[in-house]
Structures are given as C-alpha cells and as structure tokens.
Design an enzyme around this catalytic site. Sequence first.
Site, mmCIF file in Angstrom:
data_model
loop_
_atom_site.group_PDB
_atom_site.id
_atom_site.type_symbol
_atom_site.label_atom_id
_atom_site.label_comp_id
_atom_site.label_asym_id
_atom_site.label_seq_id
_atom_site.Cartn_x
_atom_site.Cartn_y
_atom_site.Cartn_z
ATOM 1 N N ARG A 18 0.848 -1.209 0.000
ATOM 2 C CA ARG A 18 0.000 0.000 0.000
ATOM 3 C C ARG A 18 0.883 1.258 0.000
ATOM 4 O O ARG A 18 1.007 1.933 -0.997
ATOM 5 C CB ARG A 18 -0.947 -0.022 1.219
ATOM 6 N N HIS A 214 4.072 3.909 12.900
ATOM 7 C CA HIS A 214 4.250 3.856 11.445
ATOM 8 C C HIS A 214 5.358 4.843 11.102
ATOM 9 O O HIS A 214 5.183 6.054 11.239
ATOM 10 C CB HIS A 214 2.918 4.253 10.790
ATOM 11 N N CYS A 247 5.478 9.014 -0.065
ATOM 12 C CA CYS A 247 4.057 9.363 -0.168
ATOM 13 C C CYS A 247 3.854 10.482 -1.187
ATOM 14 O O CYS A 247 4.477 11.535 -1.096
ATOM 15 C CB CYS A 247 3.519 9.798 1.197
#
Length: 314
Positions: A18, A214, A247
């Site tokens: 992901r 995370h 990201c």
Amino acid sequence: MTDTIITERVEIVDVAPRDGFQAVGPWIPTETKVAVVEGLLAAGVRRIETGAFVSPKAVPQMADTAEVHAAVTRPEGARLCALVPNETGVRRALEAGITDLVYVFSVTESHNQGNVRRPVADSLAELERVFELGRDVDGFQLRVNVATAFDCPFEGRVPSAAVLACLDKVTAHGFPMEIGLCDTTGRAFPDQVADLFDRTQRAYDGAGCTWAFHGHDTFGLGVSNALYAYQAGVRVFDAAAAGLGGCPFAPGATGNTASEDLVFTFQNMGVETGIDLERLLAVAEDIAVLPQAATGGHIRTVPRARALADRPAA
Ligand code: COA
Ligand code: ZN
C-alpha cells in the site's frame, strides 16, 4: 547460533503493497501485487496492508485492491487490511468482504486537505460513521492512522497537544481500535516518538485502544524511532519490504522503514518477529526490481552472509 533468549514479541505490519506501491508510477500488474503479498505471507508476515479504497484518480496504483484481496491465498490467522480515507472507502471495502480497515486522517489541516481533501474536523466526524458501519460486521477490526503526528511537510514540527486534541475525539466513542501514530515525513526524532507514546498511552489508558508506530526512514532515523517506540511499550510496527515508498502527498518523504531492517534489529536483540529474514529479503529483492521502485533500507544491500550471520530463530 547465539544463545539469545526470546523474551518479547513484536508484530511487523508490512505496508509495502500500500504505502510502497502507491508511490510507484508504472502500473504494477495485479498478479505481481498478489505474488508480493503471498511472498510476505510465506516469509511469516502475519499482517499486511494490501491496498487502499481511495479515489483511483488520486492514487491510480490502488485501483485493484479488491482483486488483490480476492486472489491472495492466506494462511489461517493472517490479516490483510486496507486503507480507507472516508465513508465511501469503508463501504467499498466491506462490499469487497474486507473487514480489517485502516482509517487515515492527518493532525495538520494542510496535510489533511492535500491528502483527503477536507478539514480535519470532517475526517474526525466521519469516524463516527465508520464505527456505525463496522459495529455489526463480523470480524470488523479498525486501525486509526494518525498521519503527521510528529511532523508535517507543510507546517513543520507538530505539537503533541495537537495530536491529543484529535485523539480526544477519536477515543470519545469508546470503540475498540488500534491507533497508529504515523511519522509521515520521517522527520520525527527518537525522544519525540517516545514522549508522544508515553503521553498518549497515559492519556487514554483504559480507553480500549492499543498502539502502533508507522515510520518512514527519510532522515535515517526509522529504526531508531521504532526502538524508542518499543521502549515506550509499543509492540506493533508498520514497515515496508525494501523500504519502498515516498508518499505522493508528503513532498520530500522517502519510503517506510525497511521491514528487513526492523526484523534484523529486533531479532538480534532477542525480540521475536515470527518472520524469516532470508525469505523476507528475497521478497524485498523482487520488489526492488519493479520499474521505478524507489527503495531504501540497509540490510538488503550488505553482504547477505553478514546480514544472516548468528541469526536467532524467527
Ligand atoms: N474510493 C473511490 N472513489 C471515491 C472514494 C473512495 N474512497 N471517495 C470518493 N470517491 C469518488 C467519488 O465517488 C467521486 O466519484 P465521481 O467523480 O465518479 O463522482 C469522486 O471520487 C470525487 O468524490 P469527492 O467526495 O468529491 O472526493 P474528493 O475528490 O474530494 O477526494 C478522496 C477525496 C478522499 C476520495 C481522495 O482525496 C483520495 O482518495 N485520497 C486518498 C489519498 C491517499 O490514498 N493518500 C495516501 C494514503 S495516506
Ligand atoms: Zn506512510
């Protein structure tokens, strides 16, 4: 072999399919995604974030998450979860039979706006709908990911008071969940990580939530930050095989802390992960050769015999 005594256990959640894949431009075929997930499962990883129910216009690479989930053969007890940014995402995931969800919002307005295109208050309010939708669903498990919990690409260092103000609302409903504090940019510092987990665990003791970290490795602090979280009592860690990522909505951030770096570190500290490092490294190599995959981490690039020397049991 060393005579390391295994005394503790951590769970490493691999988010390469992901957080990692979403940053890869060229389309990764569904069967390649499935092979990576199955490779991670075969290496002993027992929780994997396999995709996201987000707008395919925002993140084209996640368009086949339902297909990936449907195709993966999973061992008993393995958890395959999916990220959702809103109620539509939750509905789509549940329709696809996926009940292990990761709902994401950011502490900072600018990042929440860039990532999910709405104010933080709207994301927090919609969480109530998520609880309502999930409440009666068999096997429903919820992680709430608190993005930019330490640092924001647009607003800089994030005060812990801002995180706590959001978590007051998240935990107000008493819904059981795991809360992931996310170092979205990789610019958290170890003392800051330990301090925030200390504060949050104390503030919400008895609120029915558990904690996860995370981390990203942009500034080379991914493993250190994870270890400080571990010292603060955290036992669930997100990481990505091959340190893949970057990201699209956090300019300047590189990939997640490499799973193999965390497994190497924890195992050599005598902390059980359940993951076979050699097999995990094989999957990381498969990921690293994907076209335009931006990889990171250390253990994959050192001589393999040194990485695996004196290896305690998984
Ligand atoms: N999954 C798929 N499609 C979705 C969706 C979801 N979860 N939520 C909304 N949509 C669709 C709507 O149905 C609508 O479709 P249409 O154009 O065919 O009518 C379209 O997206 C726009 O809907 P809107 O509610 O206005 O969304 P938006 O354009 O404001 O985008 C998000 C909001 C959250 C859907 C989008 O910003 C997004 O997907 N962000 C995720 C980012 C991400 O994955 N970041 C990395 C993880 S931290
Ligand atoms: Zn991330």
